[in-house]
Design an enzyme around this catalytic site. Structure first.
Site, mmCIF file in Angstrom:
data_model
loop_
_atom_site.group_PDB
_atom_site.id
_atom_site.type_symbol
_atom_site.label_atom_id
_atom_site.label_comp_id
_atom_site.label_asym_id
_atom_site.label_seq_id
_atom_site.Cartn_x
_atom_site.Cartn_y
_atom_site.Cartn_z
ATOM 1 N N LEU A 103 0.817 -1.215 0.000
ATOM 2 C CA LEU A 103 0.000 0.000 0.000
ATOM 3 C C LEU A 103 0.852 1.267 0.000
ATOM 4 C CD1 LEU A 103 -2.587 -1.200 2.678
ATOM 5 C CD2 LEU A 103 -2.737 -1.393 0.188
ATOM 6 N N GLU A 160 0.381 5.930 -0.645
ATOM 7 C CA GLU A 160 -0.540 7.033 -0.311
ATOM 8 C C GLU A 160 -1.796 7.073 -1.170
ATOM 9 O OE1 GLU A 160 1.727 10.749 0.093
ATOM 10 O OE2 GLU A 160 3.298 9.433 0.863
ATOM 11 N N LYS A 186 -6.518 6.337 -11.041
ATOM 12 C CA LYS A 186 -5.337 5.962 -11.837
ATOM 13 C C LYS A 186 -5.680 4.781 -12.745
ATOM 14 C CE LYS A 186 -1.388 3.970 -10.444
ATOM 15 N NZ LYS A 186 -1.175 2.887 -11.426
ATOM 16 N N HIS A 213 -3.554 4.352 -2.004
ATOM 17 C CA HIS A 213 -4.487 3.502 -1.251
ATOM 18 C C HIS A 213 -4.960 4.222 0.021
ATOM 19 C CE1 HIS A 213 -1.886 0.371 -3.297
ATOM 20 N NE2 HIS A 213 -3.091 0.023 -3.705
#
Ligand code: PAF
Length: 281
Positions: free
Chosen positions: A33, A35, A149, A37
């Site tokens: 993970l 930033e 994204k 996430h």
């Protein structure tokens, strides 16, 4: 924060929360993970009483020559990040828990998956739709949070939820970038120092594309050609695709009109990175 690995454990906890009348936000991930996430989890925390995150590297969405085996994993670091945000439960199943012997049911999609990543990764979205469908059935969230994204993935999931009458609100959240512009991705970790610098060509080209649209370029061929030419200046970059599609249908367009997704996938060395912008024309 609980970390559980079976469907039964998730269901038991979710039932308990439901009895208390609590709403559930869900962030599906493949772990490692960052930033990006974290921003999804924070949003889920703001909008829901309880937050579930799944960490599962889903073999079904990787093609044979892709990076399933090398995909980065670090459960301890992931758990720390989730805990610091206030995630209530992590679902971290083994492959066998998700795909029992004899597994043979899939969720597939005829539209939205022919262009962009669907073209270069033909089995990818069948794997994504199948696993997200299963995770939705297990967690039964009120809201689910996905990053922009993976804009095609977001469109595909929204369509699946609509087509299959799932009672879940799918929420898209903005791309989170490094200070120098590179979109955050678990795959950035594959880049060596030289490649990391070269990878900036993606965000630079996104900015160029945005500027060209602002300047009034409406011809998609012209826009795409200018973006491709810019990428070709970087010797370590190899273009997989640069395309402009309608945001709703993910079909190619010739003129910039309506809500347009301009997306790219570019290899930097062996690492395939994606980036995009969405524009209202
Ligand atoms: O975006 C991802 O990380 C994955 O595609 C998802 C949604 C967790 C499904 O495996």
């Amino acid at each position: 924060m609980q970390i559980v690995s079976t469907v039964k454990e998730v269901r038991t906890q979710v039932k308990e929360w439901r009895k208390q009348g609590l709403s559930i936000g869900f962030v599906p991930t493949m772990g490692y993970l960052h930033e990006g996430h974290a921003s999804l989890m924070k949003r889920a925390k703001e909008e829901c009483d309880k937050v579930v995150a799944s960490i599962f590297v889903n073999p079904m969405q990787f093609g044979v020559n892709e990076d399933l085996d090398s995909y980065p994993r670090d459960l301890d670091a992931d758990a720390k990040l989730c805990d610091s945000i206030g995630v209530d439960l992590i679902f971290h199943p083994e492959v066998e828990e998700m795909y029992a012997e004899g597994f043979c049911s899939f969720v597939d999609m005829n539209g939205l998956t022919k262009e962009l990543c669907g073209k270069s990764r033909p089995i990818h979205f069948r794997g994504v739709c199948t696993v997200v469908n299963k995770l939705f059935n297990i967690v039964t969230p009120d809201k689910a949070f996905f990053g922009q994204k993976d804009a095609q993935q977001l469109a595909v999931i929204k369509r699946m939820v609509k087509d299959l009458n799932m009672d879940i609100e799918v929420i898209g959240c903005p791309i989170i970038r490094e200070e120098d512009g590179l979109a955050k991705s678990s795959r950035n970790t594959y880049l060596n120092e030289e490649e990391r610098k070269a990878a900036l060509i993606l965000s630079q080209t996104i900015r160029l594309g945005e500027q060209l649209v602002k300047d009034g370029v409406t011809n998609v061929a012209e826009l795409v050609a200018a973006m491709k030419e810019n990428i070709s200046k970087e010797p370590l970059a190899k273009i997989d695709y640069v395309e402009a599609v309608s945001m709703d249908t993910i079909e190619k367009i010739e003129k910039m009109q309506g809500t347009v997704l301009v997306a790219m996938a570019v290899y930097i060395g062996k690492t395939r990175l994606i980036d995009n912008f969405i524009v209202e024309v």
